[in-house]
Design an enzyme around this catalytic site. Structure first.
Site, short mmCIF file in Angstrom:
data_model
loop_
_atom_site.label_atom_id
_atom_site.label_comp_id
_atom_site.label_asym_id
_atom_site.label_seq_id
_atom_site.Cartn_x
_atom_site.Cartn_y
_atom_site.Cartn_z
N SER A 122 7.56 41.40 62.37
CA SER A 122 6.35 41.54 61.54
C SER A 122 6.41 42.78 60.64
O SER A 122 6.81 43.86 61.08
CB SER A 122 5.11 41.64 62.44
OG SER A 122 3.99 41.96 61.64
N LYS A 181 -2.99 31.50 66.13
CA LYS A 181 -4.16 31.55 65.25
C LYS A 181 -5.28 30.60 65.66
O LYS A 181 -6.45 30.90 65.46
CB LYS A 181 -3.74 31.29 63.80
CG LYS A 181 -2.92 32.42 63.22
CD LYS A 181 -2.60 32.20 61.77
CE LYS A 181 -1.79 33.38 61.24
NZ LYS A 181 -1.52 33.26 59.80
N GLY A 201 2.60 20.24 54.10
CA GLY A 201 2.36 20.68 55.47
C GLY A 201 0.89 20.53 55.83
O GLY A 201 0.02 20.61 54.94
N ALA A 202 0.64 20.27 57.11
CA ALA A 202 -0.75 20.07 57.55
C ALA A 202 -0.99 20.76 58.89
O ALA A 202 -1.68 20.24 59.76
CB ALA A 202 -1.05 18.57 57.64
N THR A 218 4.05 14.17 59.27
CA THR A 218 3.19 13.37 60.15
C THR A 218 1.90 13.10 59.38
O THR A 218 1.02 13.96 59.29
CB THR A 218 2.88 14.16 61.44
OG1 THR A 218 4.11 14.69 61.94
CG2 THR A 218 2.21 13.29 62.48
N LYS A 231 -1.83 13.86 60.47
CA LYS A 231 -2.39 15.22 60.42
C LYS A 231 -2.92 15.55 59.02
O LYS A 231 -3.94 16.22 58.87
CB LYS A 231 -1.34 16.24 60.87
CG LYS A 231 -1.17 16.25 62.38
CD LYS A 231 0.09 16.94 62.82
CE LYS A 231 0.03 18.45 62.69
NZ LYS A 231 1.33 19.06 63.11
#
Ligand code: ATR
Length: 280
Positions: free
Chosen positions: A21, A72, A133-134, A159, A162
């Site tokens: 990070s 998250k 992306g989902a 997918t 999603k």
């Protein structure tokens, strides 16, 4: 003579893994710039240990934590109160410890918007946006993007269920539709393509749909960042996209908003952005 030792306020970022990070460097620069005294640490916790580690950090006098992958969504269960942005997103990236209470915020969306609009000068109203992306990252950015009234947002995901679920959930806020990567072939190209898949992180390359790009026009933004060129940015350049950007600016802007929530002071981001590696 007795010397008084100031006890510094403690903050940190909790993730798994977390060693990579850049948040400690960014927050230290904000602290120096604003004259705030604090320490900012790396805190590693597996999903099973997240709650005990976060509560231990709070008991030991911690004032706040940033929350990163993969916590998250799970972290929303820890809080006594969720800000509106975290509640709409169903995910958070910032915890503020107030006495015995924990309040959760999501600064990812505002971080992306500030970088897109203020730093990169991309005007969102009336544009067509494709989000690839989902997952959790997409969940955090849809509401703030829809707030700025794009003409349409398409979510494409490997997918498709999603993507459809997110389109349904956020559909009340604006025109948003889910589809497969392949289905992007049959729609108009986009003004902005945002990569919110985690494919680059694992070194895989996703089947990004080339039909999304209008040569010389489409802006391509990668939520991921890396010291080298990200796979998505490299792909977008090959496709002759109008311009490309990796997610360093979003990283710094979301950190600045967390800093503001914790310390009540808005740090200046431009010089921090200039000092971090610009990959493209
Ligand atoms: P994050 O919090 O980073 O969004 P996530 O919730 O695990 O992480 O979501 C990862 C996203 O990247 C998902 O949309 C995932 O697609 P699936 O929903 O089909 O799993 C997408 N993704 C990850 N690796 C991928 C790959 N190699 N090709 C295409 N999509 C990929």
């Amino acid at each position: 003579m007795v010397q008084e030792t100031a006890i510094l306020d403690r903050y940190g970022v909790v993730g798994y893994p977390v060693a990579h990070s850049k948040s400690p460097v960014i927050h230290q620069q904000f602290a120096e710039q604003t004259g705030e005294s604090l320490i900012y640490e790396l805190v590693e916790a597996s999903p099973d240990d997240l709650e005990s580690v976060a509560r231990q950090f709070q008991r030991a006098g911690g004032k706040g934590l940033n929350v990163t992958v993969p916590h998250k969504t799970r972290a929303t269960r820890l809080v006594d109160e969720l800000s509106e942005s975290a509640s709409i997103a169903g995910a958070l990236n910032t915890l503020k410890f107030d006495e015995d209470r924990i309040v959760g915020f999501n600064t990812d969306g505002i971080g992306l918007i500030r970088d897109l609009r203020d730093n990169w000068k991309f005007e969102i109203p009336n544009t067509r946006i494709l989000v690839l992306g989902a997952g959790g990252a997409t969940q955090g950015i849809l509401a703030p993007l829809l707030d700025l009234e794009p003409a349409a947002i398409v979510i494409a995901n490997r997918t498709v269920a999603k993507a459809d679920a997110l389109a349904n959930h956020f559909g009340a806020l604006g025109a948003v539709e889910g589809m497969r990567f392949n289905d992007v072939r049959s729609v108009e190209p986009f003004d902005l393509v945002i990569n919110a898949t985690s494919a680059g992180l694992s070194g895989e390359s996703a089947p990004f749909p080339k039909e999304a790009i209008r040569r010389g026009h489409t802006a391509c933004y990668d939520l991921s960042y890396a010291l080298h060129k990200t796979p998505f940015v490299a792909w977008a350049e090959q496709m002759d996209a109008g311009r490309t950007r990796a997610g360093w600016g979003m990283l710094i802007e979301q950190a600045a908003e967390s800093f503001r929530i914790w310390r009540g002071i808005q740090p200046e981001t431009a010089h921090v952005l200039n000092r971090l590696p610009a990959a493209n």
